[in-house]
Write a protein that holds these residues in place. Structure first.
Motif, short mmCIF file in Angstrom:
data_model
loop_
_atom_site.label_atom_id
_atom_site.label_comp_id
_atom_site.label_asym_id
_atom_site.label_seq_id
_atom_site.Cartn_x
_atom_site.Cartn_y
_atom_site.Cartn_z
N MET A 189 0.78 -0.89 0.27
CA MET A 189 0.03 0.15 -0.03
C MET A 189 1.19 1.35 -0.08
O MET A 189 0.76 2.21 -0.03
N SER A 190 1.82 1.03 0.50
CA SER A 190 3.30 2.52 0.49
C SER A 190 3.20 2.59 -0.90
O SER A 190 3.44 3.68 -0.98
N LEU A 191 3.02 1.97 -1.88
CA LEU A 191 3.53 1.72 -3.25
C LEU A 191 2.25 2.65 -3.93
O LEU A 191 2.48 3.69 -5.23
N LEU A 192 1.24 2.93 -3.63
CA LEU A 192 -0.09 3.95 -3.79
C LEU A 192 -0.09 5.25 -3.28
O LEU A 192 0.83 6.33 -4.71
N GLY A 193 0.96 5.54 -2.21
CA GLY A 193 1.59 7.05 -1.87
C GLY A 193 2.30 7.25 -2.53
O GLY A 193 3.10 8.48 -3.02
N LEU A 194 3.31 6.08 -2.80
CA LEU A 194 5.12 6.51 -3.56
C LEU A 194 4.26 7.07 -5.22
O LEU A 194 4.66 7.33 -5.76
N SER A 195 4.00 5.82 -5.86
CA SER A 195 2.68 6.94 -7.07
C SER A 195 2.86 7.30 -6.97
O SER A 195 2.51 8.65 -8.35
N VAL A 227 3.15 10.86 -6.15
CA VAL A 227 3.83 11.69 -5.33
C VAL A 227 4.50 11.71 -7.07
O VAL A 227 4.64 12.15 -7.10
N ILE A 228 5.37 10.65 -7.25
CA ILE A 228 5.84 10.69 -8.74
C ILE A 228 5.17 10.94 -9.52
O ILE A 228 5.68 12.04 -10.15
N SER A 229 3.80 11.11 -10.44
CA SER A 229 2.97 11.01 -10.78
C SER A 229 2.84 12.70 -11.08
O SER A 229 3.03 12.99 -12.06
N MET A 230 2.90 13.31 -9.85
CA MET A 230 3.00 14.96 -9.99
C MET A 230 4.21 15.36 -10.06
O MET A 230 4.48 16.42 -10.52
N GLU A 231 5.22 14.93 -9.36
CA GLU A 231 6.59 15.86 -9.43
C GLU A 231 6.98 15.62 -11.13
O GLU A 231 8.19 16.53 -11.09
N TYR A 232 7.22 14.05 -12.04
CA TYR A 232 7.51 14.45 -12.40
C TYR A 232 6.49 14.48 -13.95
O TYR A 232 7.02 14.29 -15.08
N ALA A 233 6.12 14.95 -13.86
CA ALA A 233 4.49 15.05 -15.10
C ALA A 233 5.11 16.28 -16.09
O ALA A 233 4.77 15.65 -17.37
N LYS A 234 5.64 17.06 -15.43
CA LYS A 234 5.89 17.79 -16.38
C LYS A 234 7.77 17.57 -17.39
O LYS A 234 8.00 18.07 -18.49
N PHE A 235 7.91 16.06 -17.55
CA PHE A 235 9.33 15.87 -17.98
C PHE A 235 8.45 14.73 -18.52
O PHE A 235 9.67 13.73 -19.70
N ASN A 236 7.22 14.56 -18.80
CA ASN A 236 6.68 13.60 -20.18
C ASN A 236 7.30 12.21 -19.06
O ASN A 236 6.80 11.24 -19.88
N ILE A 237 6.84 12.30 -17.64
CA ILE A 237 6.74 10.90 -16.73
C ILE A 237 5.54 10.79 -16.20
O ILE A 237 5.17 11.24 -15.87
N THR A 238 5.15 9.31 -16.66
CA THR A 238 3.91 8.57 -15.81
C THR A 238 4.28 7.64 -15.05
O THR A 238 5.20 7.19 -15.21
N SER A 239 3.19 7.80 -13.65
CA SER A 239 3.16 6.58 -12.70
C SER A 239 2.40 5.89 -12.69
O SER A 239 1.31 6.37 -12.43
N ASN A 240 1.77 5.20 -12.32
CA ASN A 240 0.69 4.61 -12.34
C ASN A 240 1.04 2.74 -11.42
O ASN A 240 1.75 2.27 -11.54
N VAL A 241 0.22 2.27 -10.92
CA VAL A 241 -0.45 0.89 -10.28
C VAL A 241 -1.22 0.22 -10.68
O VAL A 241 -2.26 0.25 -11.25
N ILE A 242 -1.32 -0.88 -10.84
CA ILE A 242 -1.42 -2.35 -11.61
C ILE A 242 -2.09 -3.08 -10.12
O ILE A 242 -0.84 -3.43 -9.38
N LYS A 243 -3.11 -3.18 -9.86
CA LYS A 243 -3.66 -4.01 -8.98
C LYS A 243 -3.67 -5.52 -9.15
O LYS A 243 -5.13 -5.41 -10.00
N LEU A 244 -3.14 -6.69 -8.84
CA LEU A 244 -3.11 -7.29 -9.31
C LEU A 244 -4.74 -8.51 -8.78
O LEU A 244 -4.48 -8.47 -7.21
N GLY A 245 -5.26 -9.04 -9.17
CA GLY A 245 -5.64 -10.36 -7.97
C GLY A 245 -5.36 -11.43 -8.58
O GLY A 245 -4.51 -11.91 -7.75
N ASN A 246 -6.35 -12.74 -8.48
CA ASN A 246 -5.73 -14.15 -8.82
C ASN A 246 -5.54 -14.42 -10.35
O ASN A 246 -6.42 -14.59 -10.85
N PHE A 247 -4.18 -15.03 -10.05
CA PHE A 247 -3.83 -15.51 -10.95
C PHE A 247 -2.97 -16.53 -11.09
O PHE A 247 -2.49 -17.17 -9.24
N ASP A 248 -3.20 -18.06 -11.92
CA ASP A 248 -2.81 -19.48 -11.41
C ASP A 248 -1.30 -19.61 -11.75
O ASP A 248 -0.73 -20.22 -12.40
N SER A 249 -0.81 -18.82 -10.48
CA SER A 249 0.58 -18.52 -10.72
C SER A 249 1.23 -18.14 -8.85
O SER A 249 0.73 -17.70 -8.53
#
Length: 230
Positions: free
Chosen positions: A145-151, A153-175
């Motif tokens: 959950m700490s990654l959500l906050g990190l992402s 902040v990064i998305s706001m700090e570096y958007a002006k450099f055409n840098i995006t930051s996103n989070v994929i939250k996975l459910g259940n996969f057979d692995s």
């Protein structure tokens, strides 16, 4: 260039080849070397301790410094199933090292290159189970959950450099982590998914591709969990 951490993990091994069709890729592992029979100059694996500053700096200087477009995918993950009172200090530290500090440090080191090229994509991986807060996953949930906050902040700090930051939250996969669960727990989770089926790894790859291609998907959290009830 795609940099994928956790290339030796269950999900990493499943999506590595398909990601190599999107762009040149380097899969990073630390302890368990993945065995792939399709490696080439454009599709490589490399052993790096992501908490070793000299090793990370060397990798960046030798491999990434001249790259114009870098996508950083943080897939490495560590989870121990214990009640909080049974977690040792080392258990907690190890999970935060892998799940939070390593991706934070690697992002910090690579963002300047992305900024200088006015292009960058950072994709973190969390879990819908972690968001719910399953019993026995205190440090895993806290670190993911700490990654959500990190992402955010990064998305706001570096958007002006055409840098995006996103989070994929996975459910259940057979692995990976799902396969380590008891049969009863697996059945319980399946019953929470409307379609009553596990995720397809191609869904992960297609979501990553959309995030790479778009400069306007930023500060997003995308669930790939089949609409799992929580």
């Amino acid at each position: 260039m795609i940099i994928l951490t956790g290339a030796s993990g269950g999900v990493g091994k499943k999506i590595f080849k398909d990601l190599s069709k999107i762009d040149n890729i380097i899969g990073i592992y630390n302890s368990n070397k993945p065995s792939f029979n399709f490696l080439s100059k454009k599709c490589r694996i490399k052993k790096i301790d992501l908490l070793d500053e000299s090793a990370v700096t060397s990798f960046i200087d030798k491999v990434l410094r001249k790259e114009k477009k870098i996508t950083l995918i943080h897939l490495a993950s560590l989870k121990s199933e214990k009640l909080l009172i049974n977690h040792s200090i080392n258990d907690i530290k190890n999970e935060f090292d892998v799940n939070f500090f390593a991706p934070t440090f690697l992002s910090k080191k690579i963002i300047p290159i992305m900024a200088s090229n006015n292009w960058g994509r950072i994709i973190f991986f969390s879990s819908t189970g972690g968001e719910k807060g399953d019993i026995g996953t205190a440090s895993y949930t806290a670190s993911k959950m700490s990654l959500l906050g990190l992402s955010k902040v990064i998305s706001m700090e570096y958007a002006k450099f055409n840098i995006t930051s996103n989070v994929i939250k996975l459910g259940n996969f057979d692995s990976g982590m799902y396969k380590k669960l008891s049969k009863d727990k697996q059945k319980e989770l399946i019953n929470l998914i409307p379609s009553k089926k596990l995720g397809n790894f191609k869904n992960i790859v297609s979501t990553i591709k959309v995030m790479i291609d778009s400069d306007y998907i930023n500060n997003a959290e995308v669930n790939i969990d089949g609409g799992m009830r929580r």
